[in-house]
Design a protein around this motif. Structure first.
Motif, PDB file in Angstrom:
ATOM      1  N   ALA A  53       0.807  -1.219   0.000  1.00 28.66           N
ATOM      2  CA  ALA A  53       0.000   0.000   0.000  1.00 28.66           C
ATOM      3  C   ALA A  53       0.840   1.270   0.000  1.00 28.66           C
ATOM      4  O   ALA A  53       0.439   2.280  -0.552  1.00 28.66           O
ATOM      5  N   SER A  54       2.001   1.226   0.608  1.00 32.86           N
ATOM      6  CA  SER A  54       2.798   2.438   0.725  1.00 32.86           C
ATOM      7  C   SER A  54       3.566   2.758  -0.558  1.00 32.86           C
ATOM      8  O   SER A  54       4.077   3.857  -0.709  1.00 32.86           O
ATOM      9  N   ARG A  55       3.667   1.823  -1.466  1.00 33.36           N
ATOM     10  CA  ARG A  55       4.408   2.055  -2.714  1.00 33.36           C
ATOM     11  C   ARG A  55       3.480   2.636  -3.775  1.00 33.36           C
ATOM     12  O   ARG A  55       2.352   2.209  -3.927  1.00 33.36           O
ATOM     13  N   LYS A  56       4.017   3.596  -4.526  1.00 36.29           N
ATOM     14  CA  LYS A  56       3.214   4.122  -5.633  1.00 36.29           C
ATOM     15  C   LYS A  56       3.239   3.106  -6.771  1.00 36.29           C
ATOM     16  O   LYS A  56       4.163   2.304  -6.900  1.00 36.29           O
ATOM     17  N   LYS A  57       2.188   3.157  -7.574  1.00 36.95           N
ATOM     18  CA  LYS A  57       2.032   2.208  -8.669  1.00 36.95           C
ATOM     19  C   LYS A  57       1.799   2.945  -9.974  1.00 36.95           C
ATOM     20  O   LYS A  57       1.223   4.026  -9.992  1.00 36.95           O
ATOM     21  N   LYS A  78      -9.637   8.071  -5.608  1.00 41.18           N
ATOM     22  CA  LYS A  78      -9.235   9.413  -6.068  1.00 41.18           C
ATOM     23  C   LYS A  78      -7.738   9.671  -5.882  1.00 41.18           C
ATOM     24  O   LYS A  78      -7.183  10.569  -6.502  1.00 41.18           O
ATOM     25  N   SER A  79      -7.086   8.867  -5.063  1.00 47.25           N
ATOM     26  CA  SER A  79      -5.645   9.040  -4.864  1.00 47.25           C
ATOM     27  C   SER A  79      -4.843   8.585  -6.084  1.00 47.25           C
ATOM     28  O   SER A  79      -3.676   8.930  -6.218  1.00 47.25           O
ATOM     29  N   VAL A  80      -5.469   7.812  -6.973  1.00 53.13           N
ATOM     30  CA  VAL A  80      -4.813   7.341  -8.192  1.00 53.13           C
ATOM     31  C   VAL A  80      -5.158   8.301  -9.326  1.00 53.13           C
ATOM     32  O   VAL A  80      -6.328   8.579  -9.582  1.00 53.13           O
ATOM     33  N   ALA A 111       3.684  13.289 -19.925  1.00 48.34           N
ATOM     34  CA  ALA A 111       4.023  14.395 -19.025  1.00 48.34           C
ATOM     35  C   ALA A 111       3.127  14.386 -17.782  1.00 48.34           C
ATOM     36  O   ALA A 111       3.598  14.633 -16.665  1.00 48.34           O
ATOM     37  N   ALA A 112       1.850  14.091 -17.965  1.00 51.11           N
ATOM     38  CA  ALA A 112       0.931  14.030 -16.817  1.00 51.11           C
ATOM     39  C   ALA A 112       1.309  12.878 -15.888  1.00 51.11           C
ATOM     40  O   ALA A 112       1.247  13.015 -14.660  1.00 51.11           O
ATOM     41  N   ALA A 113       1.725  11.741 -16.466  1.00 56.87           N
ATOM     42  CA  ALA A 113       2.164  10.606 -15.650  1.00 56.87           C
ATOM     43  C   ALA A 113       3.416  10.973 -14.858  1.00 56.87           C
ATOM     44  O   ALA A 113       3.511  10.677 -13.660  1.00 56.87           O
ATOM     45  N   VAL A 114       4.367  11.638 -15.504  1.00 55.65           N
ATOM     46  CA  VAL A 114       5.598  12.057 -14.829  1.00 55.65           C
ATOM     47  C   VAL A 114       5.266  12.996 -13.671  1.00 55.65           C
ATOM     48  O   VAL A 114       5.789  12.847 -12.564  1.00 55.65           O
ATOM     49  N   GLN A 115       4.408  13.967 -13.916  1.00 59.57           N
ATOM     50  CA  GLN A 115       4.052  14.940 -12.879  1.00 59.57           C
ATOM     51  C   GLN A 115       3.465  14.239 -11.660  1.00 59.57           C
ATOM     52  O   GLN A 115       3.832  14.548 -10.516  1.00 59.57           O
ATOM     53  N   ALA A 116       2.568  13.287 -11.880  1.00 63.82           N
ATOM     54  CA  ALA A 116       1.953  12.577 -10.754  1.00 63.82           C
ATOM     55  C   ALA A 116       2.979  11.708 -10.022  1.00 63.82           C
ATOM     56  O   ALA A 116       3.006  11.688  -8.785  1.00 63.82           O
ATOM     57  N   LEU A 117       3.814  10.998 -10.777  1.00 63.39           N
ATOM     58  CA  LEU A 117       4.823  10.138 -10.150  1.00 63.39           C
ATOM     59  C   LEU A 117       5.825  10.964  -9.342  1.00 63.39           C
ATOM     60  O   LEU A 117       6.222  10.565  -8.242  1.00 63.39           O
ATOM     61  N   LYS A 118       6.221  12.123  -9.876  1.00 64.46           N
ATOM     62  CA  LYS A 118       7.144  13.008  -9.141  1.00 64.46           C
ATOM     63  C   LYS A 118       6.522  13.465  -7.819  1.00 64.46           C
ATOM     64  O   LYS A 118       7.226  13.672  -6.838  1.00 64.46           O
ATOM     65  N   ALA A 119       5.209  13.621  -7.826  1.00 65.54           N
ATOM     66  CA  ALA A 119       4.500  14.056  -6.625  1.00 65.54           C
ATOM     67  C   ALA A 119       4.238  12.892  -5.665  1.00 65.54           C
ATOM     68  O   ALA A 119       3.590  13.082  -4.634  1.00 65.54           O
ATOM     69  N   GLY A 120       4.710  11.693  -6.033  1.00 62.96           N
ATOM     70  CA  GLY A 120       4.546  10.537  -5.159  1.00 62.96           C
ATOM     71  C   GLY A 120       3.204   9.849  -5.268  1.00 62.96           C
ATOM     72  O   GLY A 120       2.832   9.067  -4.396  1.00 62.96           O
ATOM     73  N   ARG A 121       2.457  10.130  -6.330  1.00 65.06           N
ATOM     74  CA  ARG A 121       1.120   9.566  -6.498  1.00 65.06           C
ATOM     75  C   ARG A 121       1.141   8.376  -7.436  1.00 65.06           C
ATOM     76  O   ARG A 121       1.987   8.279  -8.315  1.00 65.06           O
ATOM     77  N   VAL A 123      -0.486   6.228 -10.575  1.00 61.50           N
ATOM     78  CA  VAL A 123      -1.037   6.673 -11.855  1.00 61.50           C
ATOM     79  C   VAL A 123      -1.634   5.475 -12.590  1.00 61.50           C
ATOM     80  O   VAL A 123      -1.081   4.374 -12.536  1.00 61.50           O
ATOM     81  N   THR A 124      -2.742   5.712 -13.287  1.00 58.53           N
ATOM     82  CA  THR A 124      -3.294   4.719 -14.206  1.00 58.53           C
ATOM     83  C   THR A 124      -3.323   5.339 -15.591  1.00 58.53           C
ATOM     84  O   THR A 124      -3.972   6.364 -15.802  1.00 58.53           O
ATOM     85  N   VAL A 125      -2.598   4.731 -16.520  1.00 60.14           N
ATOM     86  CA  VAL A 125      -2.605   5.175 -17.916  1.00 60.14           C
ATOM     87  C   VAL A 125      -3.528   4.232 -18.667  1.00 60.14           C
ATOM     88  O   VAL A 125      -3.271   3.032 -18.745  1.00 60.14           O
ATOM     89  N   HIS A 126      -4.617   4.769 -19.203  1.00 61.08           N
ATOM     90  CA  HIS A 126      -5.587   3.933 -19.908  1.00 61.08           C
ATOM     91  C   HIS A 126      -5.591   4.298 -21.389  1.00 61.08           C
ATOM     92  O   HIS A 126      -6.338   5.129 -21.864  1.00 61.08           O
TER      93      HIS A 126
END
Length: 179
Positions: A53-57, A78-80, A111-121, A123-126
């Motif tokens: 749970a603590s790891r971002k995906k 909503k956290s994803v 770019a949106a995926a990178v931004q979310a991952l950098k923020a520690g969130r 991401v789901t790319v569909h």
């Protein structure tokens, strides 16, 4: 980080009530919604496992248009952060596709995926991801930002036939299919 050990469980679709249309071969819009919600619930359950749970995906949802990717992405917590190349073509709530801007759409998606991952969130790319090379940039992003990579394949699921898509007379999961 991608490992050889699966981190999600299989979903037995025979146990899920998925409404079929009149020909009995394709799901109705409600059937696709149920399918997307079922996949999202399974992913949420695996994400709540205390050891991961603590790891971002970084989830990659791949499949044909109308296969339930967007529905499943929208049903996640909503956290994803859900991102898609299709997001680029949403103008005032309407899908306006322009093939000449497809490259920009995929750049914006990454770019949106990178931004979310950098923020520690997470991401789901569909996207459709019909070719393995289309997923390669996201596999690299998962490694770069130390995210678990989870690939959910929607290809084995029924979808509308190419005839219906080429006629362009139906709307599924909010996407107008154009010929």
């Amino acid at each position: 980080m991608c490992s050889t050990q699966p981190k999600s469980r299989l979903i037995d679709l025979d146990l899920v009530d998925l409404e079929l249309d009149m020909d009995g071969l394709h799901y109705t819009v409600e059937g696709y919604t149920t399918l997307g919600n079922t996949v999202a619930a399974a992913l949420e359950e695996s994400s709540s496992n205390a050891t991961t749970a603590s790891r971002k995906k970084l989830h990659l949802f791949r499949g044909l248009p109308g296969s339930g990717k967007t529905t499943a992405a929208g049903a996640l917590p909503k956290s994803v952060v859900p991102v898609s190349a299709d997001d680029y073509f949403m103008i005032q709530g309407k899908y306006v596709f322009d093939s000449s801007k497809l490259s920009e759409a995929h750049q914006q998606c990454q770019a949106a995926a990178v931004q979310a991952l950098k923020a520690g969130r997470s991401v789901t790319v569909h996207n459709t991801f019909t070719q393995a090379w289309e997923m390669a940039p996201f596999v690299k992003l998962a490694a770069k930002y130390d995210a678990d990579l989870v690939v959910q394949d929607f290809f084995g699921l029924p979808s509308l036939g190419y005839l219906e898509e080429s006629v362009g007379t139906c709307t599924i999961s909010g996407h107008a299919l154009m010929g």
